[in-house]
Write a protein that holds these residues in place. Structure first.
Motif, PDB file in Angstrom:
ATOM      1  N   HIS A   1       0.848  -1.206   0.000  1.00 45.54           N
ATOM      2  CA  HIS A   1       0.000   0.000   0.000  1.00 45.54           C
ATOM      3  C   HIS A   1       0.873   1.241   0.000  1.00 45.54           C
ATOM      4  O   HIS A   1       0.867   2.034   0.938  1.00 45.54           O
ATOM      5  CB  HIS A   1      -0.970  -0.017   1.196  1.00 45.54           C
ATOM      6  CG  HIS A   1      -2.263   0.685   0.903  1.00 45.54           C
ATOM      7  ND1 HIS A   1      -2.664   1.833   1.528  1.00 45.54           N
ATOM      8  CD2 HIS A   1      -3.240   0.389   0.003  1.00 45.54           C
ATOM      9  CE1 HIS A   1      -3.842   2.220   1.037  1.00 45.54           C
ATOM     10  NE2 HIS A   1      -4.216   1.354   0.115  1.00 45.54           N
TER      11      HIS A   1
ATOM     12  N   ASN B   1       3.149   3.723   4.411  1.00 41.58           N
ATOM     13  CA  ASN B   1       2.373   3.191   5.543  1.00 41.58           C
ATOM     14  C   ASN B   1       3.352   2.764   6.641  1.00 41.58           C
ATOM     15  O   ASN B   1       4.517   2.459   6.384  1.00 41.58           O
ATOM     16  CB  ASN B   1       1.420   2.067   5.109  1.00 41.58           C
ATOM     17  CG  ASN B   1       2.143   0.846   4.631  1.00 41.58           C
ATOM     18  OD1 ASN B   1       2.605   0.038   5.424  1.00 41.58           O
ATOM     19  ND2 ASN B   1       2.298   0.718   3.316  1.00 41.58           N
TER      20      ASN B   1
ATOM     21  N   HIS C   1      -3.070   0.601  13.005  1.00 35.27           N
ATOM     22  CA  HIS C   1      -2.561   0.075  11.727  1.00 35.27           C
ATOM     23  C   HIS C   1      -3.149  -1.323  11.539  1.00 35.27           C
ATOM     24  O   HIS C   1      -4.347  -1.466  11.426  1.00 35.27           O
ATOM     25  CB  HIS C   1      -1.029   0.139  11.757  1.00 35.27           C
ATOM     26  CG  HIS C   1      -0.351  -0.086  10.438  1.00 35.27           C
ATOM     27  ND1 HIS C   1      -0.998  -0.059   9.232  1.00 35.27           N
ATOM     28  CD2 HIS C   1       0.961  -0.346  10.133  1.00 35.27           C
ATOM     29  CE1 HIS C   1      -0.144  -0.292   8.249  1.00 35.27           C
ATOM     30  NE2 HIS C   1       1.058  -0.474   8.772  1.00 35.27           N
TER      31      HIS C   1
ATOM     32  N   HIS D   1      -9.774   6.543   6.022  1.00 36.80           N
ATOM     33  CA  HIS D   1      -8.400   6.113   5.737  1.00 36.80           C
ATOM     34  C   HIS D   1      -7.502   7.337   5.653  1.00 36.80           C
ATOM     35  O   HIS D   1      -7.960   8.419   5.283  1.00 36.80           O
ATOM     36  CB  HIS D   1      -8.345   5.346   4.406  1.00 36.80           C
ATOM     37  CG  HIS D   1      -7.046   4.643   4.172  1.00 36.80           C
ATOM     38  ND1 HIS D   1      -5.945   5.276   3.627  1.00 36.80           N
ATOM     39  CD2 HIS D   1      -6.665   3.376   4.429  1.00 36.80           C
ATOM     40  CE1 HIS D   1      -4.950   4.417   3.548  1.00 36.80           C
ATOM     41  NE2 HIS D   1      -5.349   3.253   4.034  1.00 36.80           N
TER      42      HIS D   1
ATOM     43  N   ARG E   1     -10.143  -2.427  -2.258  1.00 44.84           N
ATOM     44  CA  ARG E   1      -9.914  -3.714  -1.577  1.00 44.84           C
ATOM     45  C   ARG E   1     -11.152  -4.111  -0.794  1.00 44.84           C
ATOM     46  O   ARG E   1     -11.444  -5.300  -0.633  1.00 44.84           O
ATOM     47  CB  ARG E   1      -8.687  -3.616  -0.656  1.00 44.84           C
ATOM     48  CG  ARG E   1      -7.397  -3.278  -1.397  1.00 44.84           C
ATOM     49  CD  ARG E   1      -6.261  -2.939  -0.452  1.00 44.84           C
ATOM     50  NE  ARG E   1      -6.538  -1.797   0.376  1.00 44.84           N
ATOM     51  CZ  ARG E   1      -5.740  -1.335   1.338  1.00 44.84           C
ATOM     52  NH1 ARG E   1      -4.581  -1.951   1.573  1.00 44.84           N
ATOM     53  NH2 ARG E   1      -6.064  -0.277   2.052  1.00 44.84           N
TER      54      ARG E   1
ATOM     55  N   VAL F   1     -10.093  -1.301   3.736  1.00 37.87           N
ATOM     56  CA  VAL F   1      -9.795  -2.733   3.551  1.00 37.87           C
ATOM     57  C   VAL F   1     -10.250  -3.603   4.722  1.00 37.87           C
ATOM     58  O   VAL F   1     -10.578  -4.777   4.560  1.00 37.87           O
ATOM     59  CB  VAL F   1      -8.275  -2.913   3.296  1.00 37.87           C
ATOM     60  CG1 VAL F   1      -7.454  -2.551   4.528  1.00 37.87           C
ATOM     61  CG2 VAL F   1      -7.926  -4.301   2.814  1.00 37.87           C
TER      62      VAL F   1
ATOM     63  N   PHE G   1      -2.672 -10.363   7.883  1.00 40.42           N
ATOM     64  CA  PHE G   1      -2.302  -9.119   7.180  1.00 40.42           C
ATOM     65  C   PHE G   1      -0.775  -9.111   6.988  1.00 40.42           C
ATOM     66  O   PHE G   1      -0.256  -8.862   5.889  1.00 40.42           O
ATOM     67  CB  PHE G   1      -2.780  -7.939   8.042  1.00 40.42           C
ATOM     68  CG  PHE G   1      -2.714  -6.568   7.436  1.00 40.42           C
ATOM     69  CD1 PHE G   1      -1.903  -6.265   6.349  1.00 40.42           C
ATOM     70  CD2 PHE G   1      -3.480  -5.534   7.972  1.00 40.42           C
ATOM     71  CE1 PHE G   1      -1.848  -4.977   5.816  1.00 40.42           C
ATOM     72  CE2 PHE G   1      -3.440  -4.251   7.450  1.00 40.42           C
ATOM     73  CZ  PHE G   1      -2.621  -3.972   6.378  1.00 40.42           C
TER      74      PHE G   1
ATOM     75  N   ARG H   1       1.582  -8.706   3.787  1.00 41.83           N
ATOM     76  CA  ARG H   1       2.363  -7.462   3.659  1.00 41.83           C
ATOM     77  C   ARG H   1       3.859  -7.745   3.566  1.00 41.83           C
ATOM     78  O   ARG H   1       4.625  -6.945   3.026  1.00 41.83           O
ATOM     79  CB  ARG H   1       2.004  -6.534   4.824  1.00 41.83           C
ATOM     80  CG  ARG H   1       2.434  -5.077   4.738  1.00 41.83           C
ATOM     81  CD  ARG H   1       2.052  -4.345   3.468  1.00 41.83           C
ATOM     82  NE  ARG H   1       0.661  -4.110   3.174  1.00 41.83           N
ATOM     83  CZ  ARG H   1      -0.048  -3.024   3.485  1.00 41.83           C
ATOM     84  NH1 ARG H   1       0.518  -2.056   4.154  1.00 41.83           N
ATOM     85  NH2 ARG H   1      -1.304  -2.897   3.108  1.00 41.83           N
TER      86      ARG H   1
HETATM   87  C1  MLT Z   1      -3.347   0.049   4.310  1.00 44.41           C
HETATM   88  O1  MLT Z   1      -3.108  -1.026   3.753  1.00 44.41           O
HETATM   89  O2  MLT Z   1      -4.432   0.654   4.176  1.00 44.41           O
HETATM   90  C2  MLT Z   1      -2.302   0.609   5.143  1.00 44.41           C
HETATM   91  O3  MLT Z   1      -1.140  -0.058   5.267  1.00 44.41           O
HETATM   92  C3  MLT Z   1      -2.525   1.815   5.897  1.00 44.41           C
HETATM   93  C4  MLT Z   1      -1.910   2.946   5.128  1.00 44.41           C
HETATM   94  O4  MLT Z   1      -1.907   2.943   3.920  1.00 44.41           O
HETATM   95  O5  MLT Z   1      -1.419   3.866   5.810  1.00 44.41           O
END
Ligand code: MLT
Length: 386
Positions: free
Chosen positions: A191, A195, A227, A268, A277, A322, A345, A349
């Motif tokens: 993302h 983040n 988060h 967000h 998502r 998401v 998650f 990630r």
């Molecule tokens: C997300 O996937 O939404 C995140 O990791 C949070 C962000 O983008 O800050």
């Protein structure tokens, strides 16, 4: 703002102590987050990628193009060849204290993987970690939940298929869970560069810490409720409504707002429209969990919460993100303990964070790598007491 095209952002005193919100600090080759369209990976929207083979998307984030059939076959074989986890890691996992949160177990397990298998080469360690994470994370679920011994890995099944096989969730329909986890895995991989977990992982790697140590830092960042733990909190939020009736949901949301509470799963930091998502997961829910009460609650909340939140002009983004429905779907597919959702998650990630670490360490600045992160804090209130 200056009209010099090279000036991207002008920092004023008002920006201090705002968590670097919106500050450009580097470049990212893996993904872009458009406030209205959401995230795309190397130019492909997540909606386009959601049904692809997870390995294709791993390849995309790391190699910056989708694989040909031959490249995909070779990549899958490479991941299989890298997948063996040192048995010591599984033994160590069995000794972890049950009181620890699953994210603490993940941090420990990443350290164990590093101690038993690091090469010190960012590219090698990235792929090894991706290939080994299914077995380690499945073992965390099984051992900590008391489901039994870890199940032997069969990596030829595919990353996600093998993961679901090794989870061995009691009573679950593995086909349904696999279809959910394939999508979940692809949607959560990356993302953008800023983040918290990705930023933390890259920052630690910039001091030339290895991939495993950097990932421990990244996952610690992910573990916080603002988060990655938000997906667990969202399921508890949906559960606490107690009914899928839109009128009950509306009363619940209005009461929450009146008492200063949060509407979990909506809003967000970057997005200003429904997170694609979330859109993909709502649609998937209609095929794999249409009759599930909690899913119906989450699906009705999508409409009700947006309508109610829009009444307040100060809310910059009233739309689902998401996390709004991911926990509800995991629950419907047999993964009922929300404490583990952040680990899922993290499982995904890891793909984006490793890709970004490799880019920052090996590719950027003509191969010199990004410099060690060292930002500036303005000294304040440091006068010696008289
Ligand atoms: C997300 O996937 O939404 C995140 O990791 C949070 C962000 O983008 O800050």
């Amino acid at each position: 703002m200056s009209d010099d095209k090279d000036v991207l952002f002008e920092i004023t005193r008002a920006h201090l102590n705002t968590g670097l919100r919106g500050f450009p600090v580097g470049t990212c080759r893996t993904s872009r987050v458009d406030p209205m369209k959401g995230v795309s990976y190397v130019g492909y929207s997540v909606k386009e990628l959601a049904d692809r083979d997870p390995e294709e998307v791993v390849f995309l984030l790391h190699q910056k193009h989708l694989p040909s059939a031959a490249e995909l076959a070779a990549f899958k074989a490479d991941l299989v060849a890298r997948s063996a986890v040192n048995p010591v890691v599984l033994d160590l996992i069995k000794g972890l204290p049950k009181e620890g949160h699953p994210m603490e177990w993940l941090g420990a397990a990443l350290n164990f993987l590093g101690m038993t298998g690091k090469t010190g080469d960012y590219r090698e360690d990235a792929l090894n970690l991706i290939a080994r994470s299914p077995e380690v994370i499945a073992a965390i679920f099984r051992v900590r939940s008391g489901w039994g011994e870890p199940i032997a890995s069969e990596p030829q099944r595919g990353l996600v298929e093998n993961f679901v096989h090794m989870l061995g969730v009691p009573g679950a329909d593995n086909d349904r869970l696999t279809s959910l986890m394939r999508t979940f895995y692809v949607l959560h991989m990356d993302h953008g560069g800023g983040n918290l977990s990705t930023f933390s992982g890259k920052a630690v790697a910039s001091g030339l810490a290895d991939t495993y140590a950097s990932m421990v830092a990244a996952m610690a960042g992910l573990s916080g409720p603002r988060h990655g733990r938000a997906n667990a909190d969202c399921l508890e939020f949906v559960r606490s409504v107690g009914s899928s009736d839109p009128a009950v949901i509306e009363r619940f949301i209005r009461d929450k707002l009146a008492s200063g509470g949060l509407i979990f799963g909506f809003g967000h930091a970057v997005l200003r429209a429904e997170d694609p998502r979330a859109t993909v997961q709502y649609a998937l829910g209609e095929t794999i969990a249409a009759d599930d009460d909690l899913f119906r609650t989450a699906a009705n909340m999508r409409e009700v919460a947006v309508r109610v939140l829009k009444e307040n002009p100060k809310v910059s983004n009233p739309y689902p993100n998401v996390d709004a429905v991911s926990g509800t779907l995991l629950n419907a597919c047999g993964l009922t303990d929300s404490d583990y959702y952040t680990v899922l998650f993290g499982f995904s990630r890891i793909v984006g964070i490793t890709a970004q670490i490799v880019d920052e360490r090996v590719h950027l600045r003509d191969g010199k790598g990004v410099a060690i992160y060292r930002c500036k804090f303005i000294a304040e209130n440091q006068d010696r007491p008289a």
